[in-house]
Write a protein that holds these residues in place. Structure first.
Motif, mmCIF file in Angstrom:
data_model
loop_
_atom_site.group_PDB
_atom_site.id
_atom_site.type_symbol
_atom_site.label_atom_id
_atom_site.label_comp_id
_atom_site.label_asym_id
_atom_site.label_seq_id
_atom_site.Cartn_x
_atom_site.Cartn_y
_atom_site.Cartn_z
ATOM 1 N N CYS A 1 0.846 -1.189 0.000
ATOM 2 C CA CYS A 1 0.000 0.000 0.000
ATOM 3 C C CYS A 1 0.885 1.245 0.000
ATOM 4 C CB CYS A 1 -0.899 -0.012 1.226
ATOM 5 S SG CYS A 1 -1.957 1.445 1.299
ATOM 6 N N ARG B 1 -0.029 4.128 0.722
ATOM 7 C CA ARG B 1 -0.416 5.017 1.811
ATOM 8 C C ARG B 1 0.144 4.551 3.157
ATOM 9 N NH1 ARG B 1 -6.682 5.837 1.961
ATOM 10 N NH2 ARG B 1 -6.375 6.928 -0.005
ATOM 11 N N CYS B 2 0.101 3.228 3.417
ATOM 12 C CA CYS B 2 0.524 2.801 4.767
ATOM 13 C C CYS B 2 1.571 1.689 4.802
ATOM 14 C CB CYS B 2 -0.673 2.471 5.637
ATOM 15 S SG CYS B 2 -1.905 1.453 4.886
ATOM 16 N N CYS C 1 -5.674 -3.051 0.607
ATOM 17 C CA CYS C 1 -4.825 -2.863 1.784
ATOM 18 C C CYS C 1 -5.618 -3.296 3.012
ATOM 19 C CB CYS C 1 -4.400 -1.413 1.906
ATOM 20 S SG CYS C 1 -3.619 -1.060 3.495
ATOM 21 N N CYS D 1 -5.965 0.268 5.382
ATOM 22 C CA CYS D 1 -6.767 1.442 5.009
ATOM 23 C C CYS D 1 -7.861 1.120 3.986
ATOM 24 C CB CYS D 1 -5.858 2.566 4.510
ATOM 25 S SG CYS D 1 -5.155 2.254 2.884
HETATM 26 ZN ZN LIG Z 1 -3.136 1.163 3.238
#
Ligand SMILES: [Zn+2]
Length: 247
Positions: free
Chosen positions: A187, A189-190, A220, A223
């Motif tokens: 991911c 984002r995270c 993910c 998230c």
């Molecule tokens: Zn994520």
């Protein structure tokens, strides 16, 4: 006063305090102190050093130099194999994993795009970075020489390039990371590993075009962001190939 002669490679001219002092530095030995401390007082973080040679013998960071010695400091010659023990870093790393400082934050997203493990948050403090580095044996990537001087950091890199795309090439080449890369694994984002999900379970979340042209999806677990193998990786693949990196 007792003094030392320290010889630095030209590469270290990028470090502020050392700049304009030339390759050979006369260092006044005011007190008994380690070579790590002396080198860092000249602005070069220990993470950048490949070898220290004093009196024709390799020494470690704890070495205490004496009067009129000549010490040669060498940079790390890429590719830097972090899985091999050395005198300066006797405990090698099992895996290449990064923790990325806020001053090179975009680099974290690019590393994740290649499927590499890069912990990062814009909220990270130096303390957070040091703790992740120590607990999870991560390589610290930063432009902050003060952070890289912290003794908790064994493996790190002062990122030289300015632009994120160049920083990615720099790091991949420096650590000798080669493909095959898994472009569809993490991911952005995270940093969590993506898991496959069936199209029918997420149909309600897809745009009409994505629904029409794509069939393989991942999600993910943290998230819940959905990923598919789109064209946004192509530019990066071309760039990596251009730089002679096996993908
Ligand atoms: Zn994520």
């Amino acid at each position: 006063m007792p003094q030392l002669t320290i010889i630095f490679p030209e590469e270290f001219n990028c470090f502020k305090r050392h700049k304009n002092k030339g390759p050979e530095i006369i260092y006044p030995l005011e007190r008994k102190t380690s070579i790590k401390h002396i080198i860092e007082s000249l602005g070069v973080p220990h993470t950048e050093i490949g070898k220290i040679v004093g009196e024709n013998k390799e020494v470690d960071f704890n070495y205490i130099p004496v009067n009129s010695q000549k010490i040669t400091v060498l940079s790390i010659i890429p590719p830097f194999d972090v899985s091999r023990p050395s005198l300066l870093r006797p405990e090698p790393l099992q895996k290449i994993r990064f923790v990325v400082d806020v001053n090179v934050g975009k680099l974290a997203l690019l590393l994740r795009m290649l499927g590499l493990d890069a912990e990062y948050s814009p909220k990270f403090s130096d303390k957070d970075i040091l703790s992740l580095c120590k607990k999870e044996k991560r390589i610290v990537l930063s432009k902050d020489t003060g952070l890289l001087e912290c003794k908790q950091i064994i493996f790190g890199r002062h990122v030289r390039s300015i632009y994120p795309d160049d920083q990615l090439i720099e790091i991949i080449k420096f650590f000798g990371i080669n493909g095959p890369f898994n472009f569809f694994a993490r991911c952005l984002r995270c940093n969590k590993k993506l898991v496959p999900i069936s199209k029918k379970d997420i149909l309600h979340r897809l745009e009409p075009k994505t629904k029409k042209y794509f069939n393989k999806f991942k999600i993910c677990p943290q998230c819940r962001r959905i990923y598919w193998q789109g064209s946004h990786h192509e530019k990066m693949i071309i760039r990596l190939r251009k730089n002679g990196i096996y993908i």
